[in-house]
Motif scaffolding. Structure first.
Motif, PDB file in Angstrom:
ATOM      1  N   MET A  91      69.577  47.757 119.019  1.00 51.79           N
ATOM      2  CA  MET A  91      69.542  47.417 120.442  1.00 51.79           C
ATOM      3  C   MET A  91      68.116  47.497 120.973  1.00 51.79           C
ATOM      4  O   MET A  91      67.651  46.593 121.684  1.00 51.79           O
ATOM      5  N   ASP A  92      67.401  48.552 120.623  1.00 52.95           N
ATOM      6  CA  ASP A  92      66.079  48.798 121.190  1.00 52.95           C
ATOM      7  C   ASP A  92      65.013  47.848 120.658  1.00 52.95           C
ATOM      8  O   ASP A  92      64.205  47.334 121.423  1.00 52.95           O
ATOM      9  N   PHE A  93      64.993  47.617 119.354  1.00 48.92           N
ATOM     10  CA  PHE A  93      63.849  46.866 118.832  1.00 48.92           C
ATOM     11  C   PHE A  93      64.123  45.370 118.678  1.00 48.92           C
ATOM     12  O   PHE A  93      63.182  44.594 118.490  1.00 48.92           O
ATOM     13  N   TYR A  94      65.385  44.957 118.783  1.00 48.95           N
ATOM     14  CA  TYR A  94      65.663  43.527 118.630  1.00 48.95           C
ATOM     15  C   TYR A  94      66.234  42.910 119.910  1.00 48.95           C
ATOM     16  O   TYR A  94      65.663  41.980 120.476  1.00 48.95           O
ATOM     17  N   TRP A  95      67.360  43.445 120.387  1.00 46.76           N
ATOM     18  CA  TRP A  95      68.039  42.812 121.518  1.00 46.76           C
ATOM     19  C   TRP A  95      67.326  43.057 122.845  1.00 46.76           C
ATOM     20  O   TRP A  95      67.287  42.164 123.705  1.00 46.76           O
ATOM     21  N   LYS A  96      66.772  44.235 123.048  1.00 47.90           N
ATOM     22  CA  LYS A  96      66.101  44.500 124.325  1.00 47.90           C
ATOM     23  C   LYS A  96      64.928  43.553 124.563  1.00 47.90           C
ATOM     24  O   LYS A  96      64.859  42.907 125.623  1.00 47.90           O
ATOM     25  N   PRO A  97      63.974  43.431 123.637  1.00 45.04           N
ATOM     26  CA  PRO A  97      62.880  42.479 123.901  1.00 45.04           C
ATOM     27  C   PRO A  97      63.359  41.032 123.982  1.00 45.04           C
ATOM     28  O   PRO A  97      62.810  40.244 124.758  1.00 45.04           O
ATOM     29  N   ARG A  98      64.375  40.687 123.229  1.00 45.53           N
ATOM     30  CA  ARG A  98      64.839  39.303 123.206  1.00 45.53           C
ATOM     31  C   ARG A  98      65.586  38.928 124.493  1.00 45.53           C
ATOM     32  O   ARG A  98      65.351  37.860 125.063  1.00 45.53           O
ATOM     33  N   LEU A  99      66.484  39.814 124.957  1.00 46.60           N
ATOM     34  CA  LEU A  99      67.331  39.488 126.095  1.00 46.60           C
ATOM     35  C   LEU A  99      66.756  39.933 127.435  1.00 46.60           C
ATOM     36  O   LEU A  99      66.971  39.276 128.452  1.00 46.60           O
ATOM     37  N   LEU A 100      66.043  41.033 127.466  1.00 48.78           N
ATOM     38  CA  LEU A 100      65.565  41.581 128.736  1.00 48.78           C
ATOM     39  C   LEU A 100      64.089  41.310 128.996  1.00 48.78           C
ATOM     40  O   LEU A 100      63.653  41.326 130.146  1.00 48.78           O
ATOM     41  N   GLU A 101      63.304  41.092 127.935  1.00 45.03           N
ATOM     42  CA  GLU A 101      61.865  40.913 128.119  1.00 45.03           C
ATOM     43  C   GLU A 101      61.419  39.487 127.822  1.00 45.03           C
ATOM     44  O   GLU A 101      60.227  39.160 127.957  1.00 45.03           O
ATOM     45  N   VAL A 283      75.367  40.014 134.333  1.00 45.63           N
ATOM     46  CA  VAL A 283      74.559  40.982 133.587  1.00 45.63           C
ATOM     47  C   VAL A 283      73.670  40.227 132.611  1.00 45.63           C
ATOM     48  O   VAL A 283      74.031  39.164 132.094  1.00 45.63           O
ATOM     49  N   ALA A 284      72.493  40.778 132.356  1.00 47.54           N
ATOM     50  CA  ALA A 284      71.537  40.124 131.464  1.00 47.54           C
ATOM     51  C   ALA A 284      71.866  40.358 130.001  1.00 47.54           C
ATOM     52  O   ALA A 284      71.473  39.571 129.137  1.00 47.54           O
ATOM     53  N   PHE A 288      72.385  47.329 127.568  1.00 43.51           N
ATOM     54  CA  PHE A 288      71.544  48.066 128.512  1.00 43.51           C
ATOM     55  C   PHE A 288      72.055  47.921 129.945  1.00 43.51           C
ATOM     56  O   PHE A 288      72.120  48.904 130.690  1.00 43.51           O
ATOM     57  N   SER A 289      72.422  46.716 130.333  1.00 46.51           N
ATOM     58  CA  SER A 289      72.926  46.513 131.694  1.00 46.51           C
ATOM     59  C   SER A 289      74.237  47.242 131.912  1.00 46.51           C
ATOM     60  O   SER A 289      74.476  47.834 132.980  1.00 46.51           O
ATOM     61  N   VAL A 290      75.084  47.222 130.910  1.00 42.97           N
ATOM     62  CA  VAL A 290      76.381  47.902 131.017  1.00 42.97           C
ATOM     63  C   VAL A 290      76.179  49.412 131.033  1.00 42.97           C
ATOM     64  O   VAL A 290      76.830  50.140 131.792  1.00 42.97           O
ATOM     65  N   ARG A 291      75.269  49.897 130.187  1.00 40.71           N
ATOM     66  CA  ARG A 291      74.978  51.335 130.176  1.00 40.71           C
ATOM     67  C   ARG A 291      74.504  51.809 131.539  1.00 40.71           C
ATOM     68  O   ARG A 291      74.925  52.869 132.027  1.00 40.71           O
ATOM     69  N   GLU A 292      73.659  51.034 132.158  1.00 37.17           N
ATOM     70  CA  GLU A 292      73.154  51.409 133.483  1.00 37.17           C
ATOM     71  C   GLU A 292      74.279  51.407 134.516  1.00 37.17           C
ATOM     72  O   GLU A 292      74.393  52.318 135.335  1.00 37.17           O
ATOM     73  N   ALA A 293      75.148  50.409 134.451  1.00 41.11           N
ATOM     74  CA  ALA A 293      76.227  50.299 135.433  1.00 41.11           C
ATOM     75  C   ALA A 293      77.258  51.411 135.291  1.00 41.11           C
ATOM     76  O   ALA A 293      77.891  51.816 136.276  1.00 41.11           O
TER      77      ALA A 293
END
Length: 606
Positions: A91-101, A283-284, A288-293
């Protein structure tokens, strides 16, 4: 015509269909002993051919299920070996930069990061050449490369020329599996798939007619139901792709009071619009978005909310499509169809007449769907006979079992019982003993249905604690399930439509007089059961055991769970069975012609 079906996807497996008859099927995990093994199923291929008595040169057609563009991911066997920490790292090194950044991240970064999980022999995997060939090619070419590699592997492994190797779409394999596995008359059916993702969609609506012709009306890859359930599983500290059933088991312990805020959030993700399921992109991403919600929500409320949302979505979606298509014979397939509580709610739809969910309706059955599609298209001479039972795996004769017992070198603390009969097993169960039954051909799928099962008296609630503590090491909130004769099912279950559920794919309420009568085999929070309804012709020995137990207990019903220790695949060989018996607190290991027990000849514990 002899067709070899192969799935090299999640829960890889193989099967053989001969002249329209499914004669053998087995998952790679049973042979590799690695639960959820998703590597190329070389062992399973060889095993099903041996079970069917087929020389590879006799195979007319080899059919793969689904797109091959990501076969390199099987090299590190994500579904089987990823820990929760590995999932979070992805989640941190692949999906976060791809989907959120908004950054481009090559999917081969996943391979580079996790290839060590494939072991030191990863380069000997038949799919290893796919890595560099696809890494150095455009993504639109990956599928063609993958199919070429598949053909090469089949030719090298079996000597079958590549022109005999074909592929069917993932989603269509799900549809065919659901349709042809149904025990109901093969009338026109409304076939709906819903899952984390297939070749090009996560949900579809189709009809199928008596000839097996598929007419697809709608598909979408923006339905997040299966994906969100998987990521909520991860958010609660469990493994996606393996532990969604734990989330489902936890949900009845939650309440609307603690779960309504979670439910309100989930309702924003997807909504039913007529016959379709829409996504408003609120949600993006789904982690991460679900975790925050959900960060202020209670764990049991989250579990209750996601389960309630899934049931709401499916119920409205199916109801609207029954009306729109004028068809009340519904078949649900794909990973989400394995949600037995949602299937219970679907069965209660007033307009629905028949509901069928095949055993292991997720990706673990794709090869069978592919083989049936090939039979439909290439073997019109023979009708497809479907799936009257799932006893499609290996079996071992008396001499092999006896040799395994001899090699085990059992000491005097064990008693050997020659030629045990159903009445013996019933007596042991009535006396509170826990039995592992190893009989005949192994079941295909995730459910043990009597032949590789652990059995106990369903009337004794304390049995659950003992099995969890000494044998299965299951989460305390997870229920066990009952096997019962079809006659007992008619008597015990609330089932006004007379739905047939022989493979534990649907939950039911108990009739009022039976509530709390089988506490070891029902969900303690909502009092539902997930039964195996057994007709004698499908497994005479197991049926007779339950009938013998009824003479002592008054019910032809036993508690049934799979014969394995926690985290291991269901036993396949007699050696697997004996090893599991010796490493657990099981009382009796019951083979067809002999039993081993920790019970002395006087009935006392050894």
């Amino acid at each position: 015509m002899i067709i070899l079906g192969i799935s090299d996807n999640h829960e890889s497996h193989a099967c053989v269909v001969r002249d329209g008859v499914l004669v053998a099927a087995i998952a790679e995990e049973r042979l590799s002993r690695l639960k959820a093994d998703s590597r190329f199923p070389a062992r399973a291929i060889k095993k099903v051919l041996a079970i069917a008595g087929v020389d590879p040169r006799e195979v007319d057609l080899v059919v793969f299920a689904g797109n091959s563009s990501l076969i390199w991911q099987t090299l590190y066997n994500k579904a089987a070996v990823f820990s929760v920490q590995d999932w979070l790292k992805e989640m941190d090194f692949y999906w976060k930069p791809r989907l959120l950044e908004g950054k481009f991240v090559s999917p081969f970064k996943l391979y580079d990061e996790f290839r060590h999980l494939g072991g030191d022999d990863i380069e000997s995997d038949p799919y290893f050449p796919s890595v560099e060939r696809m890494r150095n090619s455009e993504p639109e070419d990956w599928c063609a490369i993958g199919d070429e590699i598949r053909r090469d592997v089949i030719e090298q492994l079996l000597g079958i020329p590549g022109e005999r190797v074909i592929t069917y779409r993932h989603e269509d394999c799900h549809k065919a599996y659901g349709f042809y596995s149904s025990p109901y008359p093969r009338d026109d059916a409304l076939v709906m798939t819903i899952e984390g993702g297939g070749d090009d969609s996560s949900a579809t609506i189709s009809t199928m007619d008596k000839a097996g012709t598929i007419t697809e009306y709608w598909k979408s890859n923006r339905v997040q139901v299966g994906r969100l359930y998987a990521y909520v599983t991860l958010l609660l500290g469990m493994k996606p792709g393996q532990h969604e059933y734990k989330l489902m088991g936890l949900a009845p312990y939650g309440t609307e009071y603690h779960g309504r805020d979670s439910l309100a959030f989930f309702r924003q993700i997807n909504r039913v619009a007529g016959t379709e399921i829409h996504n408003d992109e609120v949600v993006a991403d789904l982690y991460f978005s679900v975790r925050e919600a959900l960060r202020a929500q209670r764990f049991d409320g989250i579990a209750w909310g996601i389960q309630e949302w899934v049931e709401e979505i499916l119920t409205e979606w199916v109801t609207n499509n029954i009306t729109a298509h004028g068809c009340s014979n519904v078949i649900l397939s794909g990973g989400v169809a394995q949600n037995i509580k949602a299937c219970k709610r679907l069965a209660e739809i007033e307009q629905l007449d028949k509901l069928w969910v095949g055993p292991i309706s997720g990706d673990g059955s794709l090869a069978i769907g592919a083989a049936w599609l090939a039979a439909r298209d290439r073997d019109a001479e023979h009708p497809i006979t479907g799936m009257p039972d799932v006893y499609l795996g290996s079996s071992y004769d008396k001499s092999t079992v006896e040799a395994a017992i001899t090699r085990a070198g059992l000491d005097d603390s064990f008693t050997v019982h020659e030629s045990p009969i159903a009445a013996d097993a019933a007596a042991w169960l009535d006396d509170g003993r826990v039995i592992a039954r190893y009989s005949g051909r192994m079941e295909f799928g995730q459910r043990a249905l009597g032949n590789r099962s652990i059995l106990a008296d369903p009337r004794q609630a304390e049995t659950v604690e003992r099995i969890n503590r000494k044998i299965k090491y299951r989460d305390f909130w997870m229920p066990f399930t009952p096997s019962m004769t079809i006659e007992q099912a008619d008597e015990m279950l609330v089932n006004p439509k007379g739905l047939y559920s022989p493979f534990m794919t649907m939950a039911f309420d108990l009739q009022r007089e039976y509530v709390n009568s089988i506490p070891a085999a029902m969900h303690p929070a909502d009092k539902t059961v997930r039964p195996q309804m057994l007709r004698r012709e499908n497994n005479p020995g197991y049926y007779d055991l339950m009938t013998a137990f009824k003479e002592r207990s008054g019910i032809a019903c036993v508690m049934n769970t799979s014969f394995n220790l926690h985290g291991e695949a269901i036993v396949e060989t007699p050696e697997d069975a004996i090893s599991t018996f010796l490493r657990s607190d099981l009382d009796v290991l019951l083979f067809d012609d002999v039993a081993i027990s920790r019970i002395g000849t006087d009935g006392a514990d050894s």
